[in-house]
Design a protein around this motif. Structure first.
Motif, short mmCIF file in Angstrom:
data_model
loop_
_atom_site.label_atom_id
_atom_site.label_comp_id
_atom_site.label_asym_id
_atom_site.label_seq_id
_atom_site.Cartn_x
_atom_site.Cartn_y
_atom_site.Cartn_z
N GLU A 1 2.14 21.72 3.19
CA GLU A 1 2.13 20.74 4.27
C GLU A 1 3.19 19.68 4.00
OE1 GLU A 1 -1.68 19.02 4.43
OE2 GLU A 1 -2.71 20.87 4.97
N ARG A 2 3.71 19.11 5.07
CA ARG A 2 4.67 18.02 4.91
C ARG A 2 3.90 16.69 4.80
NH1 ARG A 2 9.95 18.85 6.26
NH2 ARG A 2 10.22 16.77 7.11
N ILE A 3 4.23 15.93 3.81
CA ILE A 3 3.56 14.65 3.61
C ILE A 3 4.26 13.60 4.47
CG2 ILE A 3 2.96 12.88 1.94
CD1 ILE A 3 3.09 15.07 -0.20
N GLN A 4 3.50 12.91 5.30
CA GLN A 4 4.09 11.89 6.15
C GLN A 4 4.09 10.57 5.39
OE1 GLN A 4 1.96 10.58 9.68
NE2 GLN A 4 3.83 10.77 10.86
N VAL A 5 5.28 10.09 5.10
CA VAL A 5 5.42 8.85 4.34
C VAL A 5 5.50 7.69 5.31
CG1 VAL A 5 6.83 7.57 2.72
CG2 VAL A 5 6.55 10.02 2.44
N THR A 6 4.60 6.74 5.19
CA THR A 6 4.58 5.60 6.10
C THR A 6 4.58 4.30 5.33
OG1 THR A 6 2.17 5.60 6.15
CG2 THR A 6 3.28 6.90 7.84
N LEU A 7 5.39 3.37 5.79
CA LEU A 7 5.38 2.03 5.21
C LEU A 7 4.46 1.16 6.06
CD1 LEU A 7 6.49 -0.12 3.25
CD2 LEU A 7 8.29 -0.57 4.91
N ASN A 8 3.27 0.91 5.55
CA ASN A 8 2.28 0.11 6.28
C ASN A 8 2.58 -1.36 6.07
OD1 ASN A 8 0.08 -1.03 7.47
ND2 ASN A 8 -1.43 -0.17 6.07
N LEU A 9 3.59 -1.85 6.79
CA LEU A 9 4.07 -3.21 6.57
C LEU A 9 3.02 -4.25 6.95
CD1 LEU A 9 6.70 -4.56 5.57
CD2 LEU A 9 7.28 -4.95 7.95
N ASP A 10 2.28 -3.99 8.02
CA ASP A 10 1.24 -4.96 8.43
C ASP A 10 0.22 -5.15 7.31
OD1 ASP A 10 2.56 -5.06 10.76
OD2 ASP A 10 0.96 -4.28 12.03
N GLY A 11 -0.18 -4.03 6.70
CA GLY A 11 -1.15 -4.10 5.60
C GLY A 11 -0.59 -4.85 4.41
N ILE A 12 0.66 -4.58 4.07
CA ILE A 12 1.30 -5.25 2.93
C ILE A 12 1.36 -6.75 3.18
CG2 ILE A 12 3.47 -5.53 1.67
CD1 ILE A 12 4.01 -2.55 2.15
N VAL A 13 1.83 -7.13 4.36
CA VAL A 13 1.97 -8.56 4.68
C VAL A 13 0.61 -9.25 4.64
CG1 VAL A 13 2.60 -10.20 6.49
CG2 VAL A 13 4.10 -8.27 5.99
N GLN A 14 -0.41 -8.56 5.12
CA GLN A 14 -1.75 -9.17 5.10
C GLN A 14 -2.23 -9.43 3.67
OE1 GLN A 14 -5.31 -6.93 6.36
NE2 GLN A 14 -5.66 -8.58 7.80
N VAL A 15 -1.97 -8.47 2.78
CA VAL A 15 -2.36 -8.65 1.37
C VAL A 15 -1.58 -9.81 0.76
CG1 VAL A 15 -2.26 -7.60 -0.92
CG2 VAL A 15 -3.06 -6.25 1.01
N LEU A 16 -0.28 -9.86 1.02
CA LEU A 16 0.55 -10.95 0.47
C LEU A 16 0.07 -12.29 1.02
CD1 LEU A 16 4.07 -9.27 0.79
CD2 LEU A 16 2.68 -9.47 -1.27
N ASP A 17 -0.23 -12.33 2.30
CA ASP A 17 -0.70 -13.55 2.94
C ASP A 17 -2.03 -14.01 2.33
OD1 ASP A 17 -0.41 -15.54 5.08
OD2 ASP A 17 -2.19 -14.60 5.94
N CYS A 18 -2.94 -13.06 2.12
CA CYS A 18 -4.25 -13.39 1.50
C CYS A 18 -4.06 -13.98 0.11
CB CYS A 18 -5.11 -12.13 1.41
SG CYS A 18 -5.85 -11.64 2.97
N HIS A 19 -3.16 -13.40 -0.66
CA HIS A 19 -2.94 -13.88 -2.03
C HIS A 19 -2.30 -15.28 -2.03
CE1 HIS A 19 -3.88 -9.80 -3.33
NE2 HIS A 19 -4.00 -10.29 -4.54
N LEU A 20 -1.45 -15.56 -1.06
CA LEU A 20 -0.86 -16.90 -1.00
C LEU A 20 -1.91 -17.93 -0.60
CD1 LEU A 20 2.73 -16.90 0.57
CD2 LEU A 20 2.05 -17.44 -1.76
N HIS A 21 -2.86 -17.52 0.23
CA HIS A 21 -3.92 -18.44 0.66
C HIS A 21 -4.94 -18.71 -0.44
CE1 HIS A 21 -2.60 -17.90 4.89
NE2 HIS A 21 -3.22 -19.05 5.07
#
Length: 780
Positions: A389-409
């Motif tokens: 199977e072909r692996i679909q590589v996705t950059l979940n930018l919204d998820g990353i930004v949310q984690v970064l935002d949570c850590h800054l808060h």
């Protein structure tokens, strides 16, 4: 007698002996049964063989009487010995009653059951493999048996079974995995030891590829790694180490994606050994699988970021987490910003893609994540999946930004974590600016708040992110000038830019309009300047302790002229006059003393270009909030006559202690290296009469203080003071020297100064009036 007839072909004497309480008599009966079954084998009489086994099973092994059960067990073992290689044909009938006895309440009987099964398996060898699961299930129970004799007997049987599996190439791994997956979650110490020992055996068999099924047992292995027993932890460490070696040897066949979330969860474990091991695995996964791990970035960051602030007690975890963080960051490439170009053209730029649900903060913090992510990035992984199977590589930018935002808060996180978060944000703005600008309005408030951080290093990184936001071409709002841009989410932080006064769009102040939208700046630059000043206004301590540091760093990161131009422009409309005066004083001190602003000072010093004159006029109008800084700006720009005219007006101003303190500081500044050129101009009395007059004016303002003595001594060094009498005759030559500045309307500037100072006088009187009223109320 009926019972004896029913139990034929077993002789009555054999039946009695099997029911006897003495082991020796039961053993004699077993020998008789062995002899009988051998005869049936020789005659190929399968029906009689089955009948004997059925009698031993139903009438004895499964009997209610304990001695009968013991007799049945030894009888079944005797049948198996007699059958020899043919025992494989009757294994189901032989094994099942014995396994039932594994659950017997009598430990002695459980031991005999173990002994009987050992004899059955020893004869059948490889023929028992089709029944491996039931044998394994029974053994796993005996491994945790409280009786040491039973446990010892089960270990012998266990070793025998392991030998058979190791020798055979017909082991049904697919059928065994569900049972292994179930049993691996046992909390019993001995059961765990049993499970790990089997995993180690199966892993060592060349023909058995346990790596394919690792995702099914990896979570259980990490749980066993937290066992209280050092021996079990060590065994589990060895097993995990072997798996990791296999993974490194053969990365293309590894199901990295299926194990990513398991590692994310265990990277957050409270147990140091589990966390370190999981983090080491995560490091290898990121380095071996590459972009295959990108869809799990938000979960990985949730696990990794807190570890970066660990102290020396967890130094190893911190170091491995740092490698994970760096390796993951390298996986984000500029192409990730371009793969949803069509989608971006149709969707509003400030909105996240509608098909990607933004995970809840609780989900982000727990490490439970959805790898579906943003379907915008579609690419083949580093390694093809084993199932083709072909692996679909996705950059979940919204998820990353949310984690970064949570850590800054999160105010409890450590400094190194905050720095890492800011590095991530900077990296994402560099690599994927268009996608990141969708999140800028939500990130902006916390980035501004981070300027109040206690760590200079955190503030520096924060300023780098803000500077990148303010200067990135991706942040330019097409069709809108900086004065029209507005925050689509006004509830978070007000980013609206005030409408400029009509006077600012006049040709004489064109520089004010041009500055924030120069090629190096975007529509966020002016928003940033407005909100930075708001931050300084609401948090005066920040301005006092870090204001100069922040502005100086911004001058290095961005265009210093634009920063001063825009701040002066904003302060011109500042309603809090006291803050405006304080801010102007701060900016003036930075302008006059900072090495970073050497070039800007030189630009202002001569006022040779229209841009420099525009900048001077812009600064002057705001600097009027503070009379002494206005004079210092005139000294800097060599507008000595105007400085003299201003000082003449000081007689009409309300002279306060603060005012005199600032004059004192200006005198000190005149003695600094920055004003070397001014002091040298004192030698040319003929062409600089207004400089000398202005300095004498300052001298007359000062009380008899150390600053008075300092300036007085300086003026005593001016050569031939008599020549000052001919100052009026030398105006032409002085004027020709500053012909470039002749386009500036100094009369209008003086009028503006008067207007601003009148406002300040009214504001001071209002404040004094309010203070008196409060005082009266207090007395009443």
């Amino acid at each position: 007698m009926n019972a004896e007839r029913d139990l034929a072909p077993l002789a009555p004497s054999v039946v009695r002996a099997l029911n006897d309480k003495l082991y020796e008599k039961r053993k004699v009966a077993a020998l008789e049964i062995e002899k009988l079954v051998r005869e049936f084998v020789a005659q190929n009489n399968t029906s009689q063989i089955k009948h004997v086994i059925q009698i031993l099973s139903q009438e004895f092994a499964l009997s209610q009487h304990p001695h009968s059960r013991k007799g049945g067990l030894i009888g079944l073992a005797a049948c198996s010995i007699a059958l020899g290689k043919d025992s494989g044909l009757y294994l189901k009938e032989l094994i099942e009653p014995v396994l039932t006895c594994f659950n017997d309440a009598d430990s002695r009987l459980r031991y005999y059951a173990c002994e009987a099964l050992y004899n059955i398996v020893k004869v059948a060898r490889g023929s028992v493999l089709p029944h491996f699961n039931v044998l394994f299930d029974g053994l796993s129970k005996l491994a945790a048996d409280p009786d040491p004799n039973v446990k010892s007997g089960s270990e012998l049987l266990d070793r025998l079974l392991k030998d058979i599996v190791t020798e055979s190439n017909q082991f049904d791994l697919v059928g065994f995995i569900p049972l292994l997956r179930e049993r691996i979650y046992s909390n019993n110490q001995y059961a765990r030891q049993f499970i790990i020992s089997w995993i180690l055996v199966l892993e060592s068999v060349p023909d058995i590829n346990l790596l394919d099924y690792l995702p099914e047992i990896l979570d259980g292995l990490f749980q066993i790694l937290g066992d209280n027993s050092k021996e079990i932890r060590k065994m589990c460490e060895v097993a995990l180490g072997e798996f990791l070696k296999e993974i490194k040897k053969n990365p293309p066949s590894v199901k990295f994606a299926e194990m990513a979330n398991i590692l994310v969860i265990h990277c957050q474990a409270a147990d140091d050994l589990i966390q370190l091991t999981a983090m080491c695995w995560m490091r290898e996964f990121i380095q071996l699988a590459g972009r295959v791990m990108l869809p799990y970035s938000s979960g990985i960051l949730t696990a990794v970021l807190p570890c970066l602030s660990y102290d020396d007690r967890k130094k190893n975890i911190k170091e491995v987490a740092n490698v994970c963080n760096q390796s993951l960051m390298k996986l984000v490439i500029p192409e990730d910003d371009e793969m949803d170009e069509a989608k971006q053209a149709t969707a509003p730029p400030a909105e996240p893609p509608s098909e990607e649900p933004v995970p809840e903060p609780e989900a982000a913090s727990s490490g439970s994540l959805d790898a579906s992510g943003d379907s915008s990035v579609s690419n083949t992984g580093v390694f093809p999946a084993s199932s083709s199977e072909r692996i679909q590589v996705t950059l979940n930018l919204d998820g990353i930004v949310q984690v970064l935002d949570c850590h800054l808060h999160d105010t409890s996180i450590g400094m190194m974590t905050r720095i890492a978060v800011l590095k991530w944000l900077y990296h994402l703005y560099i690599k994927t600016p268009r996608k990141m600008f969708r999140h800028t309005d939500s990130l902006f408030p916390i980035l501004l708040r981070t300027l109040s951080d206690e760590s200079d290093e955190v503030i520096l990184k924060d300023l780098e992110v803000l500077a990148e936001i303010a200067s990135s071409p991706a942040g330019q709002t097409e069709g809108h000038g900086p004065s029209e841009a507005a925050d689509p989410r006004p509830g978070q932080v007000e980013l609206h830019i005030p409408v400029r006064n009509s006077q600012l769009s006049a040709s004489g102040t064109k520089g004010l309009e041009c500055s924030p939208s120069t090629p190096t700046m975007n529509s966020y630059f002016y928003k940033f300047m407005i909100n930075l000043l708001k931050r300084f206004s609401s948090e005066r301590k920040l301005l006092e302790t870090r204001g100069a540091f922040i502005i100086r760093q911004l001058c290095l990161l961005l265009n210093a002229e634009n920063i001063f131009h825009s701040m002066a422009d904003i302060l011109l409309r500042e309603e809090d006059l006291k803050f405006a005066s304080t801010m102007v004083h701060t900016l003036n001190t930075i302008l006059l003393t900072s090495s970073e602003l050497f070039q800007l000072r030189n630009q202002l010093k001569d006022l040779r270009t229209p841009e420099s004159r525009n900048l001077f006029c812009c600064l002057y109008r705001s600097w009027c909030h503070n009379p002494v800084t206005t004079v210092s700006l005139c000294f800097l720009t060599q507008n000595y006559k105007h400085a003299y005219d201003l000082i003449q007006k000081f007689g009409d101003l309300e002279v306060t202690v603060d005012f005199l303190t600032e004059v004192d500081k200006l005198v000190q500044l005149i003695e600094c290296p920055i004003f070397t050129y001014l002091r040298l101009q004192l030698l040319d009395v003929k062409n600089n009469p207004y400089l000398i007059k202005a300095l004498y004016g300052l001298l007359m303002l000062l009380p008899q203080s150390s600053a008075f003595q300092l300036l007085s001594h300086r003026l005593q060094c001016v050569p031939n003071p008599e020549l000052m009498q001919s100052a009026d005759g030398s105006r032409a030559s002085a004027g020709s020297k500053r012909s470039a500045a002749s386009t500036i309307d100094y009369t209008e500037l003086l009028q503006h100064f008067d207007k601003v100072q009148h406002k300040h006088l009214e504001a001071r009187h209002q404040r004094a009036g309010r203070a008196e009223q409060l005082e009266r109320r207090g007395v009443l």
